[in-house]
Design a protein around this motif. Sequence first.
Motif, PDB file in Angstrom:
ATOM      1  N   UNK A 402      65.800 -11.838 102.397  1.00 55.40           N
ATOM      2  CA  UNK A 402      65.718 -13.210 101.907  1.00 55.40           C
ATOM      3  C   UNK A 402      64.643 -13.984 102.659  1.00 55.40           C
ATOM      4  N   UNK A 403      64.533 -13.749 103.958  1.00 53.11           N
ATOM      5  CA  UNK A 403      63.498 -14.430 104.744  1.00 53.11           C
ATOM      6  C   UNK A 403      62.111 -14.081 104.207  1.00 53.11           C
ATOM      7  N   UNK A 404      61.894 -12.812 103.871  1.00 52.06           N
ATOM      8  CA  UNK A 404      60.597 -12.408 103.316  1.00 52.06           C
ATOM      9  C   UNK A 404      60.342 -13.065 101.975  1.00 52.06           C
ATOM     10  N   UNK A 405      61.389 -13.129 101.138  1.00 51.01           N
ATOM     11  CA  UNK A 405      61.217 -13.703  99.796  1.00 51.01           C
ATOM     12  C   UNK A 405      61.069 -15.215  99.829  1.00 51.01           C
ATOM     13  N   UNK A 406      61.399 -15.856 100.965  1.00 50.16           N
ATOM     14  CA  UNK A 406      61.204 -17.310 101.095  1.00 50.16           C
ATOM     15  C   UNK A 406      59.736 -17.669 101.343  1.00 50.16           C
ATOM     16  N   UNK A 407      58.924 -16.684 101.640  1.00 46.72           N
ATOM     17  CA  UNK A 407      57.512 -16.955 101.947  1.00 46.72           C
ATOM     18  C   UNK A 407      56.693 -16.963 100.656  1.00 46.72           C
ATOM     19  N   UNK A 408      55.946 -18.053 100.440  1.00 45.87           N
ATOM     20  CA  UNK A 408      54.963 -18.081  99.356  1.00 45.87           C
ATOM     21  C   UNK A 408      53.667 -17.525  99.940  1.00 45.87           C
ATOM     22  N   UNK A 409      53.267 -16.316  99.567  1.00 45.69           N
ATOM     23  CA  UNK A 409      52.133 -15.677 100.242  1.00 45.69           C
ATOM     24  C   UNK A 409      50.877 -16.541 100.325  1.00 45.69           C
ATOM     25  N   UNK A 410      50.535 -17.225  99.237  1.00 46.76           N
ATOM     26  CA  UNK A 410      49.293 -18.010  99.244  1.00 46.76           C
ATOM     27  C   UNK A 410      49.322 -19.165 100.237  1.00 46.76           C
ATOM     28  N   UNK A 411      50.527 -19.656 100.568  1.00 47.16           N
ATOM     29  CA  UNK A 411      50.608 -20.772 101.511  1.00 47.16           C
ATOM     30  C   UNK A 411      50.292 -20.338 102.940  1.00 47.16           C
ATOM     31  N   UNK A 412      50.312 -19.038 103.208  1.00 47.26           N
ATOM     32  CA  UNK A 412      49.938 -18.559 104.541  1.00 47.26           C
ATOM     33  C   UNK A 412      48.490 -18.914 104.860  1.00 47.26           C
ATOM     34  N   UNK A 413      47.692 -19.096 103.810  1.00 46.85           N
ATOM     35  CA  UNK A 413      46.288 -19.456 103.988  1.00 46.85           C
ATOM     36  C   UNK A 413      46.147 -20.735 104.817  1.00 46.85           C
TER      37      UNK A 413
END
Length: 912
Positions: A402-413
């Motif tokens: 669930x922690x992984x799925x809470x991450x919006x990959x593009x927002x890591x930018x």
Amino acid sequence: METISSIKTRVYRFGNKNADGSSEMKNLLGGKGANLAEMSAIGIPVPPGFTITTEVCTAYNRLGQEDTIYLIKEEVESAIDFIENIMGCKFGDMENPLLISVRSGARVSMPGMMDTVLNLGLNDQAIDGLIRKTANERFVWDSYRRFIQMYSGVVLGMKPLTKEDIDPFEEIMEHLKEKREITLDTDFTVQDLKDLVYDFKDVVRKRTGKEFPMDPWEQLWGAVMAVFDSWNGDRAKYYRKMNGYPSDWGTAVNVQAMVFGNMGENSGTGVCFTRDAATGENVFNGEYLINAQGEDVVAGVRTPQQITTLGSKKWAELAQIEEKDRSENYPSLEELMPKMFYELNQYQDILERHYRDMQDMEFTIQDGKLWILQTRNGKRTGAAMVKIAVDLLKEGLINEKEAMLRIEPNKLDELLHPVFDPAGLVKEDIIAQGLPASPGAATGQIVFFADEADKYKYTILTRIETSPEDLEGMNVAKGILTARGGMTSHAAVVARGMGKCCVSGAGALKINYKERTMTVEGKEYQEGDWISINGSTGNIIEGKVPTMEPELSGEFAQIMSLSDKFRKMKVRTNADTPKDAKVARSFGAEGIGLTRTEHMFFEVDRIKAMREMILADTVKGRKLALKELLPMQRSDFEGIFEAMQGLPVTVRLLDPPLHEFVPHQLATQKELAEDLHISLSSVKTKVAELQEFNPMLGHRGCRLGNTYPEITEMQTRAIIEAALNLKEKGIEVTPEIMVPLIGTVNEFVVQDEIIRKTAEQVFKERNNKVEFLVGTMIEIPRAALMADKIAERADFFSFGTNDLTQMAFGYSRDDAGKFLSIYLEKGILTSDPFEIIDREGVGQLLAIGTERGRKTKPSLKVGICGEHGGEPNSVEFCNMIGMNYVSCSPFRVPIARVAAAQASILDKEQNS
């Protein structure tokens, strides 16, 4: 009263600890409606109401207003009756009127993008009954003027005539304030409010040619249809496009009994977050206003106060307000209404634990009673997103998946953006202080209007306050600066969602739209002047400030480690220099999926030798020029191989057509002729010969290597010699030589033979060997279809999805911008195929090529090196068809790592 369980499916009711819907029904009820139902069911004090489903919005776009009203009229009337029974008052009654709010509610949060109407149901007769009922004449007239203003803007289309103008109703209020020498809306007397209502209705009459509607049911249907219309409003469409949300979702409409924060000093309204939306810190925070309605907080018309005492003291420190003045004039809700704060604090804890995520809540206190109007998963910055996910994992509220799925990959930018270098800051350059609404660093030229945000290359959109109409300009600007508004204002919330640097509530700024100036303590700044803003401190700085690379948090490393635990695919990088390779390695790249050798030839000290090779008329002449280039190429490869320290490096042989390397301007052609001691006419003739009608389909890629095999020989020698040199230094190297743009098996076979023959020759000369692979770039549809034959010779495939997309669609990437936006708007395409892999067409070529290649050679290594390699949706597709790796630009490596992990998790869940 009709029982709640018998309501039809187009209208869902909630209230009195009961509900038809739940939080699982967001697609049908929208996020707001689903959460209102859920909160009601778990006992949170929610004003009763009902939700008209998103399906009705879709039907409205097909049927029109009249048929849609007919479709839902009976259910809406029944639902209004439901609210009346709970609230003990009647909609449209003159003595005991029920007032309602009408709000939008898409399945995902779209803050401020669609419309809202409050206090609906008031008219010239109902105000008398409401005054008798509440014994609060000022509150009633204040609510009436608010209703006319909001309804006229949303439903009747009363907007400013030009961008330099202010809202016509705001203009009337400003004139009255000047006349009365007052500053706040709360300073209006009852007579002032009566005068405003009269003047507002007069403006409506003059601008629309009609009287303001008095029939509550006419008001209701007008508001409902206006909310449906706002789904296809310009700002909502732009927001959907910006975030990739489909246009066919539609919005729900939420109708609720009004509760009033403007009933006096024992009433108020606010917005709060269960954690800090900017940093992710586990601190309850928010803003409120006494004697106000919800729109006042987000619009920034009045300076909001902080909910907690800790937050209030921090705010006062930023605003440079003494503690004594703060506690007297700007007390926290915790200090002013401790009982209300205690209840609110309990509810925020319940809701965060229930939803297991940071919540963004709206509340109203009506005469000492607390109501929760909304909760939703809060918009947050990239840094907050990472910290919240890791903290919730540590707290046991969510598991690792669930922690992984809470991450919006593009927002890591956002975490990888530069920050201001403290060494470049001079205290005297700080001209004002605002609130640190959204972190980051931004430098740009001042612009005052959203539609001019692209006027300069780098801009800071500088506004008194932003509104939803400013969305496109906010997206274009490098940063956002407002004179009004708090941490929950429109500018702050939207900027955080975008990952855009924002400073709000800088009260020292005096902005004049007509003159296009900003004045701070007597100094005037013009449009186009350079300023810098620090969204982490609230500092506004004169001029440009140098930046530095950010320090990545410990939580970021934890998320990266978690992603590596779950993902199956490797993540490589596209890198042409040792510097890029080192950056990519620091972000976790597991090799290089694409090194473009042509970029190495454009440097000043090399382009001359490259042009000499191109202009040579004989093989001998070309080899002499290539001999000069050999040590340069070898040195480049040594640097890249050393940076990758044994990780695989895929080197693409020369790809672009030769005309890109020759000069096309007369002055440069003369210079080249002199350098090479040949005639100008010879240079001109050769340049003309190289010119191609369609370079995309011309003499390039493997066609160059097959017509000029000496080019392939030189590049192979450079690669192999570089690898051997490093091997002798004790550095392991794994080179992969990639032949570009093949369409037939024989094109690859000829190149493969040249490469292997050259490598064997170098091994013999050096009495040493290195392992290497020879593969190809699949970027022509025919190659994907012939993959089983090509795999008989190739060690690996790397799909070049940029060119493959161009060839499959017949779109030129350079020219498609002329029509792509129209295609997306009309629904001809659902997404830009150059941004997201087209699964139905191009995706099938990837799947066919992978499947057929592995049928011949089960051990075949398959990857992707186009721009799609760092796009999450495309990464998911690559995982789905069983690729070994994706390759992307260095700064997108973390995004690809997370996207690959999420793809693996979702794939396992779907197949379990």
